[in-house]
Design an enzyme around this catalytic site. Structure first.
Site, PDB file in Angstrom:
ATOM      1  N   ALA A 136      47.593  52.743  12.642  1.00  0.00           N
ATOM      2  CA  ALA A 136      47.616  51.799  11.896  1.00  0.00           C
ATOM      3  C   ALA A 136      46.330  51.531  11.014  1.00  0.00           C
ATOM      4  O   ALA A 136      45.349  52.320  11.336  1.00  0.00           O
ATOM      5  CB  ALA A 136      47.308  50.450  12.712  1.00  0.00           C
ATOM      6  N   TYR A 168      45.402  42.137   6.836  1.00  0.00           N
ATOM      7  CA  TYR A 168      45.449  42.856   8.220  1.00  0.00           C
ATOM      8  C   TYR A 168      46.368  42.130   9.214  1.00  0.00           C
ATOM      9  O   TYR A 168      47.174  42.604   9.794  1.00  0.00           O
ATOM     10  CB  TYR A 168      44.051  43.370   8.578  1.00  0.00           C
ATOM     11  CG  TYR A 168      43.977  43.971  10.042  1.00  0.00           C
ATOM     12  CD1 TYR A 168      44.774  45.044  10.405  1.00  0.00           C
ATOM     13  CD2 TYR A 168      43.370  43.322  11.069  1.00  0.00           C
ATOM     14  CE1 TYR A 168      44.957  45.748  11.580  1.00  0.00           C
ATOM     15  CE2 TYR A 168      43.393  43.959  12.250  1.00  0.00           C
ATOM     16  CZ  TYR A 168      44.108  45.154  12.412  1.00  0.00           C
ATOM     17  OH  TYR A 168      43.937  45.678  13.794  1.00  0.00           O
TER      18      TYR A 168
END
Length: 333
Positions: free
Chosen positions: A61, A163
């Site tokens: 990620a 995010y």
């Protein structure tokens, strides 16, 4: 068990790989750091990597708050498109077990109690308040001070930056995959992970890395706001152990189960900065009053569900973990 670990050469992923090996499993590292073709957004590369795999531990990620909204396309591409490609390939390959690196950022602010109105959810902090040094959120009903507490998995989600939004989307994708395939998905909602191997000098790292990087440069750690932000700092080896527990447990088929993954003991950001400075032997932290829009004031974990259902518990205490982290090297990327 043969486990594909996406992001297996990264900070948390490398510790997950070590923990899997220590428990007799066979980790398969899939990481663009070590192989430029190992991109979770590449259907062919993911399909090949899944050959002979029993489960997937998805750590890959793009993390952190980043440098601004211009990062949004890259966050969505790496986190959400990458997860969608991975899950589609898992469905095709018949791989039915997933552990996802989730995050506490999906909650937004943590749990707050007003003496008059009980549990309340304050809205995002305004630029006006932050610039004036009013960092604590107030009761949205009466405007009085609030008492922060531990947030449980059933708290409403309220992502407050790009995010956080992508991490919640990853969970929704995993839940949809589980329903469609009958697979089992676990999201470990990490709190503030720290420990050996954290990346150095990057705006995408966690606050503990910012402080440790400053100390390595001979500089004082810079603490934003007034340093009173409450966080749950959890050691990376404990997080790796939680991944192993989740992979080897028997979660419900056809659904996603979320678990807070934290130490259960809140500390302030200022406490982390001071403890690291003392352990490292560096200069005292400087409290700057600066802020980042999108940061939350307090977010700390109730990890009792993970303890009760998977038999996990944190083993590394804050003082010992900080001392080790102060002496350990940082990752150069």
């Amino acid at each position: 068990m043969r486990v594909l670990v996406t992001g297996g050469a990264g900070f948390i992923g490398s510790h997950v790989v070590e923990a899997l090996r220590a428990h007799g499993h066979e980790p398969v590292v899939f990481d663009i750091r070590t192989d430029p073709t190992a991109d979770v957004r590449s259907p062919g590369a993911v399909r090949d990597a899944l050959s002979g795999v029993d489960a997937v531990c998805h750590q890959a990620a793009m993390v952190g708050l980043g440098t601004g909204f211009a990062d949004a396309p890259e966050y969505v591409s790496r986190n959400d498109l990458g997860t969608a490609v991975l899950l589609a390939a898992m469905a095709q390959a018949g791989v039915e077990r997933l552990v996802l690196a989730g995050s506490m950022v999906v909650y937004g602010e943590g749990r707050y109690t007003c003496a008059r109105h009980g549990v309340v959810r304050p809205g995002p902090r305004t630029v006006t308040d932050l610039a004036a040094g009013r960092f604590e959120p107030a009761c949205p009903v009466c405007g009085t001070d609030l008492e922060p507490g531990l947030v449980a998995e059933d708290a409403p989600v309220d992502p407050r930056n790009v995010y956080a939004t992508t991490k919640l989307a990853q969970e929704h994708l995993a839940a949809a995959w589980a329903r469609s395939t009958g697979g089992s998905a676990v999201s470990l909602r990490y709190h503030n992970v720290y420990g050996p191997g954290m990346p150095r000098d990057t705006p995408y790292a966690g606050v503990a890395s910012f402080f440790r990087s400053a100390l390595a440069r001979g500089e004082a750690p810079r603490v934003f706001e007034d340093g009173g932000q409450r966080r749950d700092f959890v050691h990376v080896r404990d997080v790796a152990a939680a991944n192993v527990a989740a992979l080897t447990a028997g979660p419900a088929a056809g659904a996603l189960t979320a678990y807070n993954t934290g130490s259960g003991t809140p500390h302030t950001v200022g406490e982390m900065a001071r403890a690291l400075a003392v352990a490292y032997g560096g200069p005292e932290p400087v409290v700057t009053g600066e802020y980042r829009l999108g940061d939350v004031r307090h977010i700390t974990a109730d990890s009792s569900r993970l303890r009760a259902e998977l038999g996990w518990k944190p083993e590394v205490g804050f003082a010992d973990g900080v001392r080790e982290f102060a002496a350990a090297g940082l990752r150069g990327d």
